[in-house]
Design a protein around this motif. Structure first.
Motif, mmCIF file in Angstrom:
data_model
loop_
_atom_site.group_PDB
_atom_site.id
_atom_site.type_symbol
_atom_site.label_atom_id
_atom_site.label_comp_id
_atom_site.label_asym_id
_atom_site.label_seq_id
_atom_site.Cartn_x
_atom_site.Cartn_y
_atom_site.Cartn_z
ATOM 1 N N ILE A 117 0.833 -1.209 0.000
ATOM 2 C CA ILE A 117 0.000 0.000 0.000
ATOM 3 C C ILE A 117 0.860 1.248 0.000
ATOM 4 N N THR A 118 1.953 1.234 0.754
ATOM 5 C CA THR A 118 2.828 2.396 0.785
ATOM 6 C C THR A 118 3.477 2.633 -0.568
ATOM 7 N N SER A 119 3.844 1.564 -1.260
ATOM 8 C CA SER A 119 4.435 1.762 -2.582
ATOM 9 C C SER A 119 3.411 2.313 -3.568
ATOM 10 N N ILE A 120 2.167 1.835 -3.509
ATOM 11 C CA ILE A 120 1.115 2.376 -4.386
ATOM 12 C C ILE A 120 0.816 3.828 -4.032
ATOM 13 N N LEU A 121 0.693 4.118 -2.734
ATOM 14 C CA LEU A 121 0.416 5.492 -2.311
ATOM 15 C C LEU A 121 1.591 6.415 -2.646
ATOM 16 N N GLY A 122 2.794 5.934 -2.441
ATOM 17 C CA GLY A 122 3.962 6.748 -2.776
ATOM 18 C C GLY A 122 4.039 7.036 -4.266
ATOM 19 N N PHE A 123 3.790 6.013 -5.084
ATOM 20 C CA PHE A 123 3.785 6.196 -6.532
ATOM 21 C C PHE A 123 2.715 7.205 -6.935
ATOM 22 N N THR A 124 1.512 7.031 -6.389
ATOM 23 C CA THR A 124 0.407 7.926 -6.730
ATOM 24 C C THR A 124 0.695 9.351 -6.287
ATOM 25 N N MET A 125 1.239 9.508 -5.090
ATOM 26 C CA MET A 125 1.533 10.850 -4.604
ATOM 27 C C MET A 125 2.622 11.505 -5.443
ATOM 28 N N LEU A 126 3.674 10.769 -5.728
ATOM 29 C CA LEU A 126 4.766 11.306 -6.526
ATOM 30 C C LEU A 126 4.280 11.724 -7.913
ATOM 31 N N PHE A 127 3.481 10.881 -8.547
ATOM 32 C CA PHE A 127 3.039 11.206 -9.895
ATOM 33 C C PHE A 127 1.862 12.181 -9.918
ATOM 34 N N SER A 128 1.129 12.311 -8.819
ATOM 35 C CA SER A 128 0.124 13.375 -8.767
ATOM 36 C C SER A 128 0.810 14.734 -8.638
ATOM 37 N N ILE A 129 1.936 14.769 -7.917
ATOM 38 C CA ILE A 129 2.742 15.992 -7.875
ATOM 39 C C ILE A 129 3.300 16.267 -9.267
ATOM 40 N N GLY A 130 3.726 15.190 -9.945
ATOM 41 C CA GLY A 130 4.187 15.333 -11.324
ATOM 42 C C GLY A 130 3.097 15.827 -12.252
ATOM 43 N N ALA A 131 1.864 15.355 -12.043
ATOM 44 C CA ALA A 131 0.735 15.814 -12.862
ATOM 45 C C ALA A 131 0.490 17.299 -12.649
ATOM 46 N N TYR A 132 0.617 17.728 -11.409
ATOM 47 C CA TYR A 132 0.446 19.152 -11.120
ATOM 48 C C TYR A 132 1.541 19.975 -11.816
#
Length: 175
Positions: A16-31
């Protein structure tokens, strides 16, 4: 069986942490792609909205570009911490001596983390009522109910551990 529960909680935490970390990192990238035009892999900007594609899992997450993205990031951080503390909570069961102050601190932290969604939902409901919008039950309320049930069970277990620690301390003082 206790070790299996702890091992599964550890695997759950890391996945879960790897999925959340990936999502958070790439949501920052999307921004960043939305604001500055960078080209970020796994991110698409469609009609002013970000979409993050999580590989291997097949998730497609819509990224809002308003203040709700902050709530999304905070909730991801919360659940990262939550599953870490859950892993520590189950780690209490595999210890030789359960009646330690450190074990009780882990359980108190897990109890507090399970009560935090109650604060969120009260604030969320208050904001809806202040706006004058129609009140309807949403998925958030059922998640909070699950957290409250977990908090109640952890509270009962914490009470048992506190009493056991008291008896152990009294027993250690006897000659």
């Amino acid at each position: 069986m206790k070790h299996l529960a702890y091992l599964s909680a550890t695997l759950l935490f890391y996945s879960i942490t790897s999925i959340l970390g990936f999502t958070m990192l790439f949501s920052i990238g999307a921004y960043l792609e939305y604001k500055f035009g960078f080209q970020i892999p796994f991110v698409d900007i469609v009609e002013g909205k970000g979409k993050v594609h999580v590989p291997l899992v097949g998730l497609h997450i819509n990224i809002p570009f308003n203040y709700s993205i902050l709530f999304m990031w905070l909730s991801m951080l919360y659940y990262g911490v939550y599953f870490y503390v859950f892993k520590m909570f189950l780690g209490v069961f595999v210890q030789e001596n359960v009646f330690k102050s450190k074990s009780i601190k882990h359980l108190r932290l897990f109890l507090k983390l399970n009560l935090m969604p109650l604060i969120y939902i009260v604030t969320f409901t208050g904001a809806i009522l202040i706006k004058g919008a129609n009140f309807k039950l949403q998925d958030d309320y059922f998640i909070v109910l699950a957290h409250l049930v977990i908090a109640f069970l952890v509270y009962l277990y914490l009470d048992v551990l506190n009493r056991g620690k008291y008896i152990k301390d009294e027993n250690d003082l006897t000659i």
